[in-house]
Structures are given as structure tokens and as C-alpha cells.
Design an enzyme around this catalytic site. Structure first.
Site, short mmCIF file in Angstrom:
data_model
loop_
_atom_site.label_atom_id
_atom_site.label_comp_id
_atom_site.label_asym_id
_atom_site.label_seq_id
_atom_site.Cartn_x
_atom_site.Cartn_y
_atom_site.Cartn_z
N SER A 1 0.79 -1.22 0.00
CA SER A 1 0.00 0.00 0.00
C SER A 1 0.82 1.27 0.00
O SER A 1 0.39 2.29 -0.52
CB SER A 1 -0.92 0.01 1.22
OG SER A 1 -1.80 -1.08 1.16
N THR A 2 1.99 1.23 0.59
CA THR A 2 2.79 2.45 0.70
C THR A 2 4.23 2.21 0.30
O THR A 2 4.72 1.08 0.30
CB THR A 2 2.77 3.02 2.14
OG1 THR A 2 3.34 2.03 3.00
CG2 THR A 2 1.37 3.36 2.59
#
Length: 189
Positions: A12-13
């Protein structure tokens, strides 16, 4: 026709590099000869590497992911992706679930997931309708507040001060499209 194992990895990041590397290692160990990777939230509208991977696979290939949440936003999204793959003649393998849709058991598991997802969605919608009906009966239901419209004056003021639409959206916490909609409404009025 040669069958290819094509992997997809996602975190996600950007600061989850170790997680992405772990997925890539796991996909390599599973025999994937081609791996598409991206560091992007699944709620992002576009996941370019996922789309590239889905375009890349051909009939007879197997699309491999480590876990279902690395591939899809929800069970519905997972089933949609599985249907896209099936339409191309591509199997789906999810390593954590030991599920492979090229087998009868894998197809059954996917079908059961679909049934459970539909059941959960129906229950959620039923609870939502009941909650709205109760709130209306109690005089408490007014619907979602139009947050961007309440900030229309600020949008226009900041634009007159020369601020860009992107900066206005960021400053006021509204979407870029809302900024343009407000500015267009002023012109059309």
C-alpha cells in the site's frame, strides 16, 4: 502453447519495501517467471501494474498472488478479477489460500467465496436499509452533507487569489472534480 506463471505483488505504501520484496521472493519461489510489482493503495482508482499484468497474461497462463488482499479491494473485486482471468483462459492461484482455479477444488473455493460475498453484501444492505428507515422514523436522517458545496465561497475566493485547482482541493480537503464543478457552476450561473 507454453504456460507461464505470472505474479503480481503490491504494497500500500512506499515504506513497505520489505513486504514487497517478500512477496516477490515468494512469487519467484512459486515459479513465476514474470512478476508485476507496485506500491500503491488498493483503493487507488487505477492500479497500472495490475492492469498491465492482466493484459500480459495469455490463455493457458496462471496468474499468481501471495494473498487475496494484495490483489483485490474486496471479495467482489476478487471475483471480478477472477472472471476477467477466466474469460481469457487464465487460472488464478492464491498462495496463502492454496487455491488454484485450474483445479476443481480451486473453482469450488472461488464459487463458495462468491456465494459468501453475495450473502454478506445482502445482509449489509438489509441492515443499512433498516437503519435508514429507523433514522427516518426518528426524524434523524438527512442524508450525506454536501461538503464541497458548503465550501463554494472559499473555492471561488482562493481561485480569485490565483491558487490552482489542485492546491484549492488540497487546502480545503475536497476533490479536484468538486473544485472544477463549483467553478463551472459560477460561470454557467
Amino acid at each position: 502453447m507454453t504456460s507461464t506463471l505470472v505474479g503480481y505483488a503490491r504494497t500500500s505504501t512506499l515504506d513497505q519495501t520489505a513486504g514487497l520484496e517478500a512477496q516477490e521472493r515468494e512469487l519467484g519461489a512459486a515459479g513465476c517467471t514474470k512478476v508485476f510489482s507496485e506500491q500503491l493503495s488498493s483503493v487507488a482508482t487505477k492500479r497500472p501494474k495490475l492492469e498491465a499484468a492482466l493484459d500480459y497474461v495469455r490463455e493457458g497462463d496462471t496468474f499468481v498472488v501471495t494473498r487475496p488482499d494484495r490483489l483485490a479491494r474486496s471479495t467482489f473485486d476478487l471475483l471480478d478479477i477472477a472472471n476477467r482471468l477466466r474469460a481469457k483462459g487464465v487460472a488464478l492461484r492464491i498462495l496463502s489460500l492454496q487455491m488454484d482455479t485450474s483445479t476443481s477444488t480451486g473453482k469450488l473455493m472461488l464459487t463458495m467465496l462468491g456465494g459468501i460475498a453475495e450473502f454478506e453484501r445482502d445482509l449489509m444492505l438489509e441492515r443499512q436499509r433498516e437503519g435508514i428507515a429507523k433514522a427516518k422514523a426518528d426524524g434523524k436522517y438527512k442524508g450525506r452533507a454536501p461538503t464541497a458545496r458548503r465550501k463554494a465561497a472559499d473555492v471561488r475566493r482562493l481561485r480569485q487569489e490565483g491558487m490552482s485547482a489542485d492546491k484549492i482541493a488540497e487546502e480545503l480537503g475536497v476533490s479536484r472534480s468538486s473544485v472544477f464543478r463549483i467553478l463551472r457552476a459560477k460561470v454557467e450561473a
